[in-house]
Design a protein around this motif. Structure first.
Motif: not given
Length: 167
Positions: A79, A99-101, A103-105, A116, A118
């Motif tokens: 990370r 990558r974390d966009h 809160g969305e991985i 991900e 959701q």
């Protein structure tokens, strides 16, 4: 075998690892900021099928090299919360990107993009979700040792396999 590649992330217990392996996921993702090298190895020894992925940040970076040697994952990711340079490891093991966009991985393995899921009730074959190459589903905390509820995930895997849902 699933028709859509799946990464099972946030694996913290043997129950999840065995469930996802039995469902035919392609990858199990372990976080070294949450589990020790020995915990990952212990779980890995009880499952077969999925490839092992490791991810770490600043907390787990101190055990990365030891874990890579002991666990022999397919790939690893670091990370952005660390300035550790893994280039000396790349001749021995491949890297993937996480990558974390908001809160969305999203995970990139080579040229494949995994997103991900959701809302597990969503149909992964929905055109809005079908612009990716695969999906990320998450493990969760056990109710008690060895006990979990998988109804929502069973629903998701039925949709992916295009099977009729059991009532």
């Amino acid at each position: 075998m699933l028709s859509i590649p799946i990464i099972a992330a946030n694996i913290t217990n043997l129950t999840d690892a065995r469930y996802f392996a039995a469902q035919g996921v392609d990858y199990l993702l372990f976080d070294l900021d949450v589990l020790s090298c020995d915990q990952v190895l212990e779980i890995k020894e009880w499952v077969s099928g999925p490839e092992i992925l490791l991810v770490t940040g600043a907390k787990g970076i101190h055990q990365l090299e030891e874990t890579l040697v002991k666990v022999s994952p397919m790939m690893f990711a670091i990370r952005h919360d660390t300035d550790y340079d893994p280039s000396h490891l790349l001749p021995f093991v491949d890297c993937f990107q996480i990558r974390d966009h908001k809160g969305e991985i999203e995970i990139a393995i080579g040229d494949k993009i995994f997103v991900e899921v959701q809302n597990i009730q969503d149909d992964p074959l929905d055109p809005e979700l079908s612009g990716c190459d695969g999906f990320i589903v998450n493990g969760d905390v056990e109710i008690k040792l060895g006990m979990k509820q998988y109804e929502q995930l069973d629903h998701l895997f039925s949709l992916i396999r295009n099977e009729p849902l059991e009532r």
